[in-house]
Design an enzyme around this catalytic site. Structure first.
Site, PDB file in Angstrom:
ATOM      1  N   ASP A  85       0.819  -1.204   0.000  1.00 33.76           N
ATOM      2  CA  ASP A  85       0.000   0.000   0.000  1.00 33.76           C
ATOM      3  C   ASP A  85       0.865   1.270   0.000  1.00 33.76           C
ATOM      4  OD1 ASP A  85      -2.533   1.140   0.121  1.00 33.76           O
ATOM      5  OD2 ASP A  85      -2.551   1.232   2.305  1.00 33.76           O
ATOM      6  N   HIS A 188      -6.752  10.415   4.884  1.00 34.25           N
ATOM      7  CA  HIS A 188      -6.274   9.321   5.734  1.00 34.25           C
ATOM      8  C   HIS A 188      -6.457   9.719   7.185  1.00 34.25           C
ATOM      9  CE1 HIS A 188      -3.715   8.001   2.159  1.00 34.25           C
ATOM     10  NE2 HIS A 188      -4.563   7.021   2.407  1.00 34.25           N
ATOM     11  N   HIS A 217      -9.596   5.423  -0.991  1.00 33.99           N
ATOM     12  CA  HIS A 217      -8.734   5.419   0.200  1.00 33.99           C
ATOM     13  C   HIS A 217      -9.397   6.260   1.283  1.00 33.99           C
ATOM     14  CE1 HIS A 217      -4.930   3.470  -1.068  1.00 33.99           C
ATOM     15  NE2 HIS A 217      -5.530   3.591  -2.238  1.00 33.99           N
ATOM     16  N   THR A 242      -7.590   3.271   9.921  1.00 33.62           N
ATOM     17  CA  THR A 242      -7.711   3.886  11.258  1.00 33.62           C
ATOM     18  C   THR A 242      -8.770   3.189  12.118  1.00 33.62           C
ATOM     19  OG1 THR A 242      -7.148   5.984  10.213  1.00 33.62           O
ATOM     20  CG2 THR A 242      -7.935   6.097  12.475  1.00 33.62           C
TER      21      THR A 242
HETATM   22  O1  G3H Z   1      -4.346   3.138   2.535  1.00 29.27           O
HETATM   23  C1  G3H Z   1      -4.947   3.148   3.629  1.00 29.27           C
HETATM   24  C2  G3H Z   1      -6.237   3.769   3.733  1.00 29.27           C
HETATM   25  O2  G3H Z   1      -6.503   4.662   2.730  1.00 29.27           O
HETATM   26  C3  G3H Z   1      -6.764   3.967   5.092  1.00 29.27           C
HETATM   27  O3  G3H Z   1      -7.383   5.189   5.375  1.00 29.27           O
HETATM   28  O4  G3H Z   1      -7.065   5.182   7.836  1.00 29.27           O
HETATM   29  O5  G3H Z   1      -8.676   6.724   6.753  1.00 29.27           O
HETATM   30  O6  G3H Z   1      -9.142   4.295   6.865  1.00 29.27           O
HETATM   31  P1  G3H Z   1      -8.108   5.356   6.781  1.00 29.27           P
HETATM   32 ZN    ZN Z   2      -4.601   5.070   1.529  1.00 29.92          ZN
END
Ligand code: G3H
Ligand code: ZN
Length: 294
Positions: A85, A188, A217, A242
């Site tokens: 990722d 994020h 994302h 998260t």
């Molecule tokens: O690549 C990881 C994600 O885009 C996670 O995003 O922490 O806001 O769920 P998030």
């Molecule tokens: Zn991401």
């Protein structure tokens, strides 16, 4: 779709796009998180994509992460795949391909579009030469935060950070990636204000790109209704990190506070595995991915 680990990631993503659901993507830092995710996927008969960011990959080890995911995949005969990722350089993306990842996300979205395209093309060529089954994801527009954490402040998403339809079209035509992550209003982590996904933009990009798989994302913090609308508008793969981290850490913290005498790590981590399982099940259901395997 049959319930088998032999299913290929690209086929699963295409089915999701055709049928109007999304393949869940969850990040992991350790085997406890992975175990919770696998239990959720197994119980709900859902395919999942497990991700490791550059930091998570360094901590786990790339070859070790690939080996762990493939061991769970074989043990449960489940289509569980691993994605590298947000590789922010051509070299970390190549390292993931070399380590045997099923998917690689080359994220050069902070660079000018020409440079983003040039670097992404290198990874598409590199991955295809190794194994045509590898799914490659690129990113256009940029998310205003990098880290999956809780921000106490409200965070604005400026319109200039969002993906433009013309840029997305050009990016796909010139790079040939399998999946595109367009910035469409999420960030994020979880901010004090709820994000607003630009559904019209998702629809327009989806219409312009035909069969390309669209990835969202920054799923954490987005209201469920917006997630459903984003899927209806063409998103077929959604990242949550998260929310999973919060579930894990809250359970771990609570257990340690209540049992300060406990010294056996697998006992300390058991409630965290359970919390991850429950949170992942919630998200798998939200994405319509439950029951997609016979
Ligand atoms: O690549 C990881 C994600 O885009 C996670 O995003 O922490 O806001 O769920 P998030
Ligand atoms: Zn991401």
């Amino acid at each position: 779709m049959p319930h088998t680990s032999k299913l290929n990631l690209k086929e699963i993503l295409s089915s999701a796009r055709r049928q109007g659901w999304a393949v869940p993507h969850f990040n992991i830092s350790d085997i406890a998180m992975l175990r919770g995710l696998v239990e959720a996927a197994n119980e709900l008969r859902a395919p999942i994509l497990v991700g490791t960011s550059e930091g998570e990959s360094d901590f786990l080890g790339r070859r070790q992460a690939v080996a762990l995911v493939s061991a769970f995949r074989e043990e449960h005969n489940l289509p569980i795949f691993i994605n590298a990722d947000h590789c922010h350089s051509v070299s970390t993306a190549k390292a993931a391909v070399d380590a045997g990842y099923d998917s690689v996300h080359i994220d050069l979205s902070k660079l000018p579009l020409d440079d983003n395209i040039a670097g992404t093309k290198k990874i598409v060529a590199y991955a295809r030469a190794k194994n045509t089954d590898i799914s490659v994801e690129g990113e256009v527009g940029y998310l205003v935060t990098d880290s999956s954490q809780v921000y106490k402040r409200a965070i604005a998403v400026p319109v200039e950070s969002l993906a433009k339809v013309e840029d997305a079209k050009r990016f796909i035509k010139e790079t040939g990636v399998d999946r595109l992550a367009p910035a469409v209003g999420t960030l994020h982590g979880i901010a004090a204000n709820a994000p607003r996904i630009d559904i019209e933009r998702v629809q327009a990009i989806s219409k312009a790109l035909g069969n390309t798989i669209l990835v969202l994302h920054g799923g954490s913090g987005a209201p469920d209704e917006q997630i459903r609308k984003a899927i209806a508008a063409g998103i077929a793969n959604i990242h949550f990190s998260t929310d999973i981290r919060l579930a894990y850490v809250a359970a771990l913290r609570e257990f340690i506070m209540e049992h300060p005498e406990e010294t056996t790590p697998y006992k300390i981590l058991a409630p965290a595995v359970e919390a991850v399982r429950l949170k992942a099940m919630e998200k798998i259901k939200l994405m319509g991915a439950a029951g997609r395997l016979s």
